[in-house]
Motif scaffolding. Structure first.
Motif, PDB file in Angstrom:
ATOM      1  N   ILE A  96       3.078 -33.533 -13.470  1.00 39.56           N
ATOM      2  CA  ILE A  96       3.997 -32.496 -13.943  1.00 39.56           C
ATOM      3  C   ILE A  96       3.559 -31.136 -13.405  1.00 39.56           C
ATOM      4  O   ILE A  96       4.389 -30.343 -12.956  1.00 39.56           O
ATOM      5  N   SER A  97       2.276 -30.893 -13.423  1.00 35.73           N
ATOM      6  CA  SER A  97       1.747 -29.619 -12.916  1.00 35.73           C
ATOM      7  C   SER A  97       2.058 -29.460 -11.422  1.00 35.73           C
ATOM      8  O   SER A  97       2.463 -28.379 -10.980  1.00 35.73           O
ATOM      9  N   THR A  98       1.902 -30.517 -10.671  1.00 40.81           N
ATOM     10  CA  THR A  98       2.202 -30.484  -9.235  1.00 40.81           C
ATOM     11  C   THR A  98       3.687 -30.231  -9.001  1.00 40.81           C
ATOM     12  O   THR A  98       4.069 -29.430  -8.140  1.00 40.81           O
ATOM     13  N   LEU A  99       4.521 -30.909  -9.776  1.00 37.82           N
ATOM     14  CA  LEU A  99       5.969 -30.712  -9.649  1.00 37.82           C
ATOM     15  C   LEU A  99       6.370 -29.290 -10.029  1.00 37.82           C
ATOM     16  O   LEU A  99       7.216 -28.681  -9.370  1.00 37.82           O
ATOM     17  N   ARG A 100       5.762 -28.751 -11.083  1.00 38.16           N
ATOM     18  CA  ARG A 100       6.065 -27.367 -11.481  1.00 38.16           C
ATOM     19  C   ARG A 100       5.636 -26.381 -10.397  1.00 38.16           C
ATOM     20  O   ARG A 100       6.317 -25.383 -10.160  1.00 38.16           O
ATOM     21  N   SER A 101       4.524 -26.658  -9.771  1.00 34.69           N
ATOM     22  CA  SER A 101       4.050 -25.807  -8.675  1.00 34.69           C
ATOM     23  C   SER A 101       5.033 -25.848  -7.502  1.00 34.69           C
ATOM     24  O   SER A 101       5.367 -24.814  -6.905  1.00 34.69           O
ATOM     25  N   LYS A 102       5.510 -27.043  -7.199  1.00 36.37           N
ATOM     26  CA  LYS A 102       6.508 -27.199  -6.134  1.00 36.37           C
ATOM     27  C   LYS A 102       7.790 -26.458  -6.506  1.00 36.37           C
ATOM     28  O   LYS A 102       8.410 -25.791  -5.663  1.00 36.37           O
ATOM     29  N   LEU A 103       8.187 -26.551  -7.778  1.00 36.60           N
ATOM     30  CA  LEU A 103       9.374 -25.845  -8.255  1.00 36.60           C
ATOM     31  C   LEU A 103       9.211 -24.335  -8.093  1.00 36.60           C
ATOM     32  O   LEU A 103      10.131 -23.648  -7.658  1.00 36.60           O
TER      33      LEU A 103
END
Length: 170
Positions: free
Chosen positions: A3-10
């Motif tokens: 989730i943290s990686t996806l939020r960073s990508k977002l």
């Protein structure tokens, strides 16, 4: 962690979108300057054609993107066809492929024909440099529209992924 990686990508995508939107605003300003110049030099009916082309550019680009996306989905479905796929489904996919291909070509032709007509009109009035500026404007506007649409789709995809992951975690 995911989730943290996806939020960073977002976050990165949101920042990219802001840059593209800023470039789009600059492009719109250049477009307004160009519009004023074209209005000064062209006949009213020619100016109207120019405005119609510029106004429809976003619609035609969106149509082309939509048709290309639908065509890609049909092509992916056609690649998955195997010996178990019934003839009716194969026929249906082939017909949809032909229809979407024809519609996409028609939309491309429409865009190119209108572009050519407007370029022909403007060539009568503008200097080579001004004409080059006009062409660059149309090219940049088209690129930014495509880039904006692509970023919006990526953002939507990643937002859905984060949402689904958050729901799946107790």
């Amino acid at each position: 962690e995911l989730i943290s990686t996806l939020r960073s990508k977002l976050q990165t995508l949101w920042e990219e979108r802001e840059l593209v939107l800023s470039e789009a605003r600059e492009c719109a300003e250049r477009g307004e300057e160009l519009e004023a110049m074209v209005q000064d030099v062209c006949k009213p009916n020619e100016f109207e054609r120019y405005m119609m082309f510029i106004g429809d550019l976003e619609k035609v680009v969106s149509l082309l993107l939509c048709l290309s996306s639908r065509l890609a989905r049909v092509q992916n479905a056609m690649r998955r066809i195997d010996g178990n796929t019934d003839a009716e489904e194969k026929q249906s996919l082939n017909e949809r492929h032909k229809l979407l291909s024809r519609q996409r070509e028609d939309a491309k032709d429409l865009k190119e024909n209108r572009k050519r007509v407007v370029s022909g009109i403007l060539a009568k009035y503008l200097t080579d440099q001004q004409l080059q500026d006009y062409r660059r404007f149309v090219q940049v506007k088209t690129f930014l529209l495509i880039e904006q649409k692509d970023l919006e789709e990526q953002i939507k995809f990643f937002e859905e992924q984060v949402e689904n992951l958050e729901r799946s975690i107790p």
